[in-house]
Design a protein around this motif. Structure first.
Motif, PDB file in Angstrom:
ATOM      1  N   SER A 304       0.914  -1.272  -0.208  1.00 50.68           N
ATOM      2  CA  SER A 304      -0.070  -0.060   0.101  1.00 50.68           C
ATOM      3  C   SER A 304       0.776   1.195  -0.096  1.00 50.68           C
ATOM      4  O   SER A 304       1.904   1.020   0.578  1.00 50.68           O
ATOM      5  N   ILE A 305       0.410   2.286  -0.669  1.00 46.99           N
ATOM      6  CA  ILE A 305       1.111   3.503  -0.948  1.00 46.99           C
ATOM      7  C   ILE A 305       0.490   4.636  -0.300  1.00 46.99           C
ATOM      8  O   ILE A 305      -0.814   4.886  -1.155  1.00 46.99           O
ATOM      9  N   PRO A 306       0.725   5.571   0.413  1.00 44.07           N
ATOM     10  CA  PRO A 306       0.083   6.911   0.586  1.00 44.07           C
ATOM     11  C   PRO A 306       0.074   7.720  -0.676  1.00 44.07           C
ATOM     12  O   PRO A 306       0.929   7.959  -1.244  1.00 44.07           O
ATOM     13  N   LEU A 307      -0.953   8.445  -0.754  1.00 45.60           N
ATOM     14  CA  LEU A 307      -1.130   9.314  -1.937  1.00 45.60           C
ATOM     15  C   LEU A 307      -1.397  10.698  -1.375  1.00 45.60           C
ATOM     16  O   LEU A 307      -1.834  10.976  -0.350  1.00 45.60           O
ATOM     17  N   GLU A 308      -0.845  11.679  -2.328  1.00 46.68           N
ATOM     18  CA  GLU A 308      -1.042  13.003  -2.129  1.00 46.68           C
ATOM     19  C   GLU A 308      -2.019  13.737  -2.808  1.00 46.68           C
ATOM     20  O   GLU A 308      -2.001  13.573  -4.312  1.00 46.68           O
ATOM     21  N   TYR A 309      -2.965  14.367  -2.172  1.00 43.24           N
ATOM     22  CA  TYR A 309      -4.011  14.871  -3.171  1.00 43.24           C
ATOM     23  C   TYR A 309      -3.500  16.121  -4.214  1.00 43.24           C
ATOM     24  O   TYR A 309      -2.657  16.694  -3.934  1.00 43.24           O
ATOM     25  N   VAL A 310      -3.995  16.004  -5.475  1.00 40.05           N
ATOM     26  CA  VAL A 310      -3.441  17.067  -6.436  1.00 40.05           C
ATOM     27  C   VAL A 310      -4.746  18.040  -6.746  1.00 40.05           C
ATOM     28  O   VAL A 310      -4.534  19.298  -6.471  1.00 40.05           O
ATOM     29  N   ARG A 311      -5.687  17.286  -7.379  1.00 38.22           N
ATOM     30  CA  ARG A 311      -6.887  18.104  -7.806  1.00 38.22           C
ATOM     31  C   ARG A 311      -8.152  17.450  -8.199  1.00 38.22           C
ATOM     32  O   ARG A 311      -7.936  16.147  -8.194  1.00 38.22           O
ATOM     33  N   VAL A 312      -9.174  17.992  -8.215  1.00 36.05           N
ATOM     34  CA  VAL A 312     -10.397  17.301  -8.666  1.00 36.05           C
ATOM     35  C   VAL A 312     -10.659  17.765 -10.147  1.00 36.05           C
ATOM     36  O   VAL A 312     -10.619  19.133 -10.356  1.00 36.05           O
ATOM     37  N   GLN A 313     -11.080  16.835 -10.939  1.00 39.52           N
ATOM     38  CA  GLN A 313     -11.387  17.275 -12.397  1.00 39.52           C
ATOM     39  C   GLN A 313     -12.951  17.697 -12.306  1.00 39.52           C
ATOM     40  O   GLN A 313     -13.767  16.740 -12.204  1.00 39.52           O
ATOM     41  N   PRO A 314     -13.413  18.996 -12.285  1.00 41.73           N
ATOM     42  CA  PRO A 314     -14.661  19.094 -11.915  1.00 41.73           C
ATOM     43  C   PRO A 314     -15.693  18.784 -12.982  1.00 41.73           C
ATOM     44  O   PRO A 314     -16.577  19.659 -13.565  1.00 41.73           O
ATOM     45  N   TYR A 315     -15.836  17.838 -13.384  1.00 45.73           N
ATOM     46  CA  TYR A 315     -16.718  17.343 -14.363  1.00 45.73           C
ATOM     47  C   TYR A 315     -17.097  15.833 -14.295  1.00 45.73           C
ATOM     48  O   TYR A 315     -16.177  14.925 -14.497  1.00 45.73           O
ATOM     49  N   VAL A 316     -18.454  15.576 -14.091  1.00 44.82           N
ATOM     50  CA  VAL A 316     -18.911  14.269 -13.954  1.00 44.82           C
ATOM     51  C   VAL A 316     -19.258  13.566 -15.128  1.00 44.82           C
ATOM     52  O   VAL A 316     -19.895  14.136 -15.937  1.00 44.82           O
ATOM     53  N   SER A 317     -18.479  12.450 -15.473  1.00 44.30           N
ATOM     54  CA  SER A 317     -18.605  11.917 -16.840  1.00 44.30           C
ATOM     55  C   SER A 317     -19.034  10.423 -16.784  1.00 44.30           C
ATOM     56  O   SER A 317     -18.893   9.951 -15.522  1.00 44.30           O
ATOM     57  N   PRO A 318     -19.155   9.932 -17.845  1.00 44.59           N
ATOM     58  CA  PRO A 318     -19.669   8.508 -17.914  1.00 44.59           C
ATOM     59  C   PRO A 318     -18.432   7.560 -17.451  1.00 44.59           C
ATOM     60  O   PRO A 318     -17.411   7.849 -17.503  1.00 44.59           O
ATOM     61  N   LYS A 319     -18.852   6.505 -16.813  1.00 49.32           N
ATOM     62  CA  LYS A 319     -17.683   5.469 -16.341  1.00 49.32           C
ATOM     63  C   LYS A 319     -16.983   5.036 -17.537  1.00 49.32           C
ATOM     64  O   LYS A 319     -17.506   4.672 -18.473  1.00 49.32           O
TER      65      LYS A 319
END
Length: 362
Positions: A304-319
């Motif tokens: 397991s590896i800890p992650l660093e938050y970068v950004r949210v892509q503010p657009y909900v798109s199809p899976k």
């Protein structure tokens, strides 16, 4: 005797059944798991599917498509190679475009030579010829005037010595000589003035137009060599020498489509990006950006590896459907959230690899 045999067989069958039931009833200890399944490290953590990609300030990997179509003649790089910006990646056959550029260059050079010729006028030799014509016209006028003066003096002394017709012809010859002299003088002045300014301007425009056409053809010629747009690593080469590529992509033998980029590049930074897809029904549970933490679990391992938050892509798109086939009856939509982590030294990770991610709050 027969009944005794049947009885013995029945006893044997009963004993075999009891032994089989006993053997099958023995519980076997299950083998230990090869790796422990990923468990939620947070009390109210959100699970998300993640995909590893090269870390970019925006977008995903660097997908390179050719701007021109043609046959691949050479690929001077290999997958996994680190390249610098401007390194040639793919060579496309440019024989036709190179000939076009060479032709337009020759036309531009011919137009420039004609422009220089117009600017260099008058030519010394041409001006000398025009001056000689003026001198010759002056001499011709003097000769005609001398003949007229002689005939006039003779006519004044003895009118019968010169006919009226000869005198008129002599006078006309002087007028013609004067006219010729005026014509040659004007021709000399015209030659001395050089090329007409409008001819020079017209030739300048033609030269500029042909030069721009050559530059355009040469710029298009340069696009037959696909170069690295930035420093990075070649992740995938989706074509081979002899294949045909176009701006629409390369032909894939297996999917029978032409949507793949010719080359996929990743950044050469010390970070790797992880793109997580949060189901829209869980978006409201996401912690604020300043308090968001996450942990990535590599499938098939206990790593397991800890992650660093970068950004949210503010657009909900199809899976995303990795099979490129939508078989769902319900439109499942997700929100991309991007994290990053430092490259581990003892674990091999590659862009495109799927991982499990749990997202929680501080």
């Amino acid at each position: 005797m027969r009944n005794k045999v049947i009885f013995i067989l029945a006893v044997i069958g009963l004993v075999a059944g009891l032994v089989s039931a006993y053997i099958l009833g023995i519980e076997k200890k299950p083998p230990p798991p090869v790796f422990n399944p990923a468990s939620n490290p947070y009390g109210q953590g959100i699970y998300a599917n993640g995909i590893i990609e090269s870390y970019q300030s925006n977008g995903e990997n660097i997908n390179i498509y050719p701007e021109v179509a043609g046959m691949v003649t050479s690929i001077p790089v290999v997958e996994g190679q680190s390249v610098r910006q401007g390194t040639p990646l793919i060579m496309i056959d440019d024989s036709v475009q190179r000939a076009t550029a060479t032709q337009q260059k020759s036309q531009a050079e011919a137009a420039r030579a004609l422009l220089e010729e117009l600017r260099a006028q008058p030519r010394k030799e041409t001006l000398e010829v025009a001056r000689a014509q003026v001198d010759n016209a002056i001499a011709g006028l003097k000769n005609a005037q001398d003949q007229l003066d002689k005939q006039r003096r003779s006519y004044e002394l003895e009118p019968k010595s010169v006919s009226k017709n000869d005198l008129d012809n002599a006078e006309n010859a002087v007028k013609v000589a004067k006219t010729n002299l005026e014509v040659f003088r004007k021709q000399y002045e015209l030659t001395k003035a050089g090329a007409w300014i409008y001819d020079i301007r017209n030739q300048e425009r033609q030269y500029n137009a042909l030069t721009e056409a050559y530059r355009s053809a040469n710029a298009l010629l340069n696009k037959y060599v696909i170069k690295a747009p930035a420093d990075g690593v070649v992740l995938a080469i989706n074509t081979t020498t002899g294949s045909y590529i176009s701006p629409q992509g390369t032909y894939d033998t297996y999917t029978q489509g032409s949507t793949n980029p010719a080359i996929v590049m990743g950044s050469a930074q010390n970070y790797i990006g992880v793109r997580c897809y949060i189901d829209e029904i869980l978006v409201h549970r996401l912690p604020p950006a300043g308090k968001m933490t996450a942990k990535m679990f590599i499938r098939g391992t206990d790593i397991s590896i800890p992650l660093e938050y970068v950004r949210v892509q503010p657009y909900v798109s199809p899976k995303i459907e990795l099979s490129n086939q939508r078989t769902e009856r319900v439109d499942v939509r997700v929100l991309p959230v991007l994290f990053r982590f430092s490259k581990p030294k003892d674990t091999a990770l590659y862009p495109g690899q799927l991982v499990d991610v749990y997202i929680g709050g501080k």
